[in-house]
Design a protein around this motif. Sequence first.
Motif, PDB file in Angstrom:
ATOM      1  N   SER A 160       0.897  -1.224   0.061  1.00  0.00           N
ATOM      2  CA  SER A 160      -0.173   0.068   0.022  1.00  0.00           C
ATOM      3  C   SER A 160       1.013   1.199  -0.130  1.00  0.00           C
ATOM      4  O   SER A 160       1.997   1.163  -0.198  1.00  0.00           O
ATOM      5  CB  SER A 160      -0.773  -0.043   1.363  1.00  0.00           C
ATOM      6  OG  SER A 160      -1.860   0.859   1.267  1.00  0.00           O
ATOM      7  N   GLY A 176      -2.366   6.394   0.513  1.00  0.00           N
ATOM      8  CA  GLY A 176      -3.590   5.620   0.003  1.00  0.00           C
ATOM      9  C   GLY A 176      -3.148   5.270  -1.329  1.00  0.00           C
ATOM     10  O   GLY A 176      -2.225   5.583  -1.937  1.00  0.00           O
ATOM     11  N   MET A 177      -4.107   4.577  -1.922  1.00  0.00           N
ATOM     12  CA  MET A 177      -3.919   3.693  -3.348  1.00  0.00           C
ATOM     13  C   MET A 177      -3.944   4.836  -4.484  1.00  0.00           C
ATOM     14  O   MET A 177      -3.488   4.590  -5.355  1.00  0.00           O
ATOM     15  CB  MET A 177      -4.837   2.630  -3.559  1.00  0.00           C
ATOM     16  CG  MET A 177      -4.779   1.589  -2.581  1.00  0.00           C
ATOM     17  SD  MET A 177      -3.027   0.726  -2.550  1.00  0.00           S
ATOM     18  CE  MET A 177      -3.005  -0.135  -4.306  1.00  0.00           C
ATOM     19  N   GLU A 184      -4.648  -3.484  10.662  1.00  0.00           N
ATOM     20  CA  GLU A 184      -4.188  -2.554   9.526  1.00  0.00           C
ATOM     21  C   GLU A 184      -2.920  -1.699   9.945  1.00  0.00           C
ATOM     22  O   GLU A 184      -1.975  -1.833   9.254  1.00  0.00           O
ATOM     23  CB  GLU A 184      -5.265  -1.393   9.260  1.00  0.00           C
ATOM     24  CG  GLU A 184      -4.858  -0.204   8.306  1.00  0.00           C
ATOM     25  CD  GLU A 184      -5.153  -1.365   6.955  1.00  0.00           C
ATOM     26  OE1 GLU A 184      -4.823  -0.579   5.756  1.00  0.00           O
ATOM     27  OE2 GLU A 184      -5.978  -2.346   6.707  1.00  0.00           O
ATOM     28  N   PHE A 199       0.753  -2.136   7.678  1.00  0.00           N
ATOM     29  CA  PHE A 199       1.068  -0.840   6.958  1.00  0.00           C
ATOM     30  C   PHE A 199       1.616   0.460   8.064  1.00  0.00           C
ATOM     31  O   PHE A 199       0.855   0.796   8.900  1.00  0.00           O
ATOM     32  CB  PHE A 199       0.268  -0.351   6.155  1.00  0.00           C
ATOM     33  CG  PHE A 199      -0.139  -1.126   4.843  1.00  0.00           C
ATOM     34  CD1 PHE A 199       0.613  -1.967   4.237  1.00  0.00           C
ATOM     35  CD2 PHE A 199      -1.669  -1.548   4.942  1.00  0.00           C
ATOM     36  CE1 PHE A 199       0.232  -2.901   3.369  1.00  0.00           C
ATOM     37  CE2 PHE A 199      -2.105  -2.609   4.117  1.00  0.00           C
ATOM     38  CZ  PHE A 199      -1.113  -2.988   3.191  1.00  0.00           C
ATOM     39  N   ARG A 253      -0.440   4.010   9.637  1.00  0.00           N
ATOM     40  CA  ARG A 253      -2.010   3.861   9.615  1.00  0.00           C
ATOM     41  C   ARG A 253      -2.716   4.514  10.957  1.00  0.00           C
ATOM     42  O   ARG A 253      -3.864   4.863  10.863  1.00  0.00           O
ATOM     43  CB  ARG A 253      -2.568   2.604   9.251  1.00  0.00           C
ATOM     44  CG  ARG A 253      -2.329   1.982   7.742  1.00  0.00           C
ATOM     45  CD  ARG A 253      -3.213   2.852   6.675  1.00  0.00           C
ATOM     46  NE  ARG A 253      -3.145   2.220   5.483  1.00  0.00           N
ATOM     47  CZ  ARG A 253      -2.038   2.684   4.648  1.00  0.00           C
ATOM     48  NH1 ARG A 253      -1.419   3.668   4.766  1.00  0.00           N
ATOM     49  NH2 ARG A 253      -2.246   2.145   3.361  1.00  0.00           N
ATOM     50  N   SER A 307      -5.263  -9.458  -7.216  1.00  0.00           N
ATOM     51  CA  SER A 307      -4.562  -8.388  -6.230  1.00  0.00           C
ATOM     52  C   SER A 307      -3.807  -7.150  -7.150  1.00  0.00           C
ATOM     53  O   SER A 307      -3.619  -7.262  -8.305  1.00  0.00           O
ATOM     54  CB  SER A 307      -3.547  -9.232  -5.519  1.00  0.00           C
ATOM     55  OG  SER A 307      -2.611  -9.476  -6.529  1.00  0.00           O
ATOM     56  N   PHE A 308      -3.641  -6.341  -6.518  1.00  0.00           N
ATOM     57  CA  PHE A 308      -2.712  -4.954  -6.761  1.00  0.00           C
ATOM     58  C   PHE A 308      -1.323  -5.604  -7.254  1.00  0.00           C
ATOM     59  O   PHE A 308      -0.811  -5.059  -8.455  1.00  0.00           O
ATOM     60  CB  PHE A 308      -2.508  -4.083  -5.709  1.00  0.00           C
ATOM     61  CG  PHE A 308      -1.715  -2.998  -6.197  1.00  0.00           C
ATOM     62  CD1 PHE A 308      -1.939  -1.943  -6.872  1.00  0.00           C
ATOM     63  CD2 PHE A 308      -0.499  -2.717  -5.445  1.00  0.00           C
ATOM     64  CE1 PHE A 308      -1.200  -1.142  -7.337  1.00  0.00           C
ATOM     65  CE2 PHE A 308       0.477  -1.934  -5.871  1.00  0.00           C
ATOM     66  CZ  PHE A 308       0.130  -0.956  -6.688  1.00  0.00           C
TER      67      PHE A 308
END
Length: 269
Positions: free
Chosen positions: A12, A16-17, A154, A158, A161, A254-255
């Motif tokens: 990530s 954010g994405m 979360e 990452f 967060r 997935s990403f």
Amino acid sequence: KGAVPFKRTLVSFREGMQTVTNALVEKYSSHIRCGVEVQNISAGASGHSRFAIQTSNGSLEADHAILCVPAFAAAKLLESYDLELSQLLRQIEYAPIAVVGMGFEKGDSALKRKGDSRLLGDSHLGEKGAVPFIGYGYLVASSEKSPVLGALFEDQIFEGRADANHFLLRVMLGGADHPEIVRDSPETIQSIAFNHLEKVLGLQSKPHKVFLKIWPQAIAQYTVEYADVIRKLRARRADHPGLELLANYIDGVSFNDCVENASRFAERF
């Protein structure tokens, strides 16, 4: 080039994405038209370009069209170009997902011990500012018949967060077995998520912040029929030189899969 180095790692970005699309816009600003909707793709005029692309800001012609959109969006765009291809794309199923993020204060004030739980380590309980849950998170077995798919810790996955005094949990609900979740009110979805955390993790204090996002068509489903649909889709697309389908309903959801597939396509292209 080649394989993506983070293939087996969750990825990530601190902001954010959308960091990805922002970076693309910044790097290729002279080639990207932001805020312009592609409305339709049809065959180009004979003897000229292969594709005529109608947008909300006029039309353009192109020799290559690379559709990096969900299958249902690609189906709509290609209706007048190839109806059979469009219909194949519509056969790819998507499952809805509701994502609830909850921010809690650290320390034992947010916890109540409920029996023996491998998710709760004794060394991390009762200390002000301690992290109450150590790990990645968990998935909920389908046999539980729960609308909750799982939860992620979360801030432990990452960095950045949550601040030093809080932790962030992400609860995912819905999926193919519980598509009705997206029809519930935001209050109901949040209540289901919190009640689940209360039951499984022993949380009793209400979250300081709650974030909710509902995706009616979130994840492409690799069903029993999927392989046959994709085989026909590839064969049909091969009849159209210059047309490419590059999205997470092909070769991984997935990403990481998307990045790897895009990298390999860029090398071939």
